[in-house]
Design a protein around this motif. Sequence first.
Motif, PDB file in Angstrom:
ATOM      1  N   ARG A 101       0.859  -1.182   0.000  1.00 17.28           N
ATOM      2  CA  ARG A 101       0.000   0.000   0.000  1.00 17.28           C
ATOM      3  C   ARG A 101       0.895   1.231   0.000  1.00 17.28           C
ATOM      4  NH1 ARG A 101      -2.872   0.421   4.988  1.00 17.28           N
ATOM      5  NH2 ARG A 101      -1.643   2.236   5.458  1.00 17.28           N
ATOM      6  N   PRO A 104      -2.813   6.167  -1.874  1.00 17.48           N
ATOM      7  CA  PRO A 104      -4.160   5.653  -2.132  1.00 17.48           C
ATOM      8  C   PRO A 104      -4.187   4.393  -3.006  1.00 17.48           C
ATOM      9  CG  PRO A 104      -3.714   7.468  -3.604  1.00 17.48           C
ATOM     10  CD  PRO A 104      -2.507   7.338  -2.705  1.00 17.48           C
ATOM     11  N   ARG A 106      -3.106   0.361  -3.845  1.00 14.09           N
ATOM     12  CA  ARG A 106      -2.678  -0.926  -3.302  1.00 14.09           C
ATOM     13  C   ARG A 106      -2.240  -1.807  -4.466  1.00 14.09           C
ATOM     14  NH1 ARG A 106      -7.111  -3.917  -0.352  1.00 14.09           N
ATOM     15  NH2 ARG A 106      -7.238  -1.897   0.633  1.00 14.09           N
ATOM     16  N   LYS A 126      -5.459  -1.768  -6.863  1.00 16.88           N
ATOM     17  CA  LYS A 126      -6.724  -1.177  -6.428  1.00 16.88           C
ATOM     18  C   LYS A 126      -6.458   0.259  -6.005  1.00 16.88           C
ATOM     19  CE  LYS A 126      -9.554  -5.023  -5.001  1.00 16.88           C
ATOM     20  NZ  LYS A 126     -10.301  -5.623  -3.901  1.00 16.88           N
ATOM     21  N   LEU A 127      -7.344   1.132  -6.416  1.00 21.51           N
ATOM     22  CA  LEU A 127      -7.290   2.538  -6.036  1.00 21.51           C
ATOM     23  C   LEU A 127      -8.258   2.749  -4.885  1.00 21.51           C
ATOM     24  CD1 LEU A 127      -6.208   5.383  -6.672  1.00 21.51           C
ATOM     25  CD2 LEU A 127      -8.109   5.641  -8.278  1.00 21.51           C
ATOM     26  N   LEU A 128      -7.803   3.429  -3.854  1.00 24.67           N
ATOM     27  CA  LEU A 128      -8.615   3.711  -2.659  1.00 24.67           C
ATOM     28  C   LEU A 128      -9.143   2.434  -2.008  1.00 24.67           C
ATOM     29  CD1 LEU A 128     -10.574   6.765  -4.101  1.00 24.67           C
ATOM     30  CD2 LEU A 128      -8.544   6.816  -2.631  1.00 24.67           C
TER      31      LEU A 128
END
Length: 179
Positions: A101, A104, A106, A126-128
């Motif tokens: 991470r 924002p 991952r 992944k975003l956010l």
Amino acid sequence: MTPTLFQALLGASFYSLAPAVRALHDVRGRARYAGRATIARGRNPLGRLCAAVAGLPKAREDVPTTVDFDARPDGETWQRNFGGQRMRSRLRRDGRLLVERLGPVRFRFALHAQDGDLWWRVNGVKLLGVLPLPASLFDGVYCREGEHEGRYTFEVEAALPLCGRLIRYEGWLEPAESA
């Protein structure tokens, strides 16, 4: 003894890594490594925006660099310091993948050892924490860890379609005083 995060992820291939790479990923608890790095950033305005959102350091030549590691059984925290510019990430295991991470975003990385080097390749993003992004967009993102003249070396490149290069940083580290 419980294996470290990277020992668990790589299994037997961990022991094919160069000694300096193995030593860095054999850290348990807190440790500090220190060295030098050169950081290059892209010129594309969209790439610069993405780099800023991710908290990536600015371009600099031959900057003093430290990385403070906090390695626990459930994961690791890396606090990088590029001449006063800090970049923090949290790493953990998810099956056979390394999850990092960074701001924002991952990342899920597949790791593999080759000729003593450790390569990280993006397997998912992944975003956010909720919005999956196609892994193919991140084909220009990788990390290579190695050894040169007994020192741990690193090379990180992040480039995206339409954005071009976000960052490239490379350098070396060696054990320093405890964090």
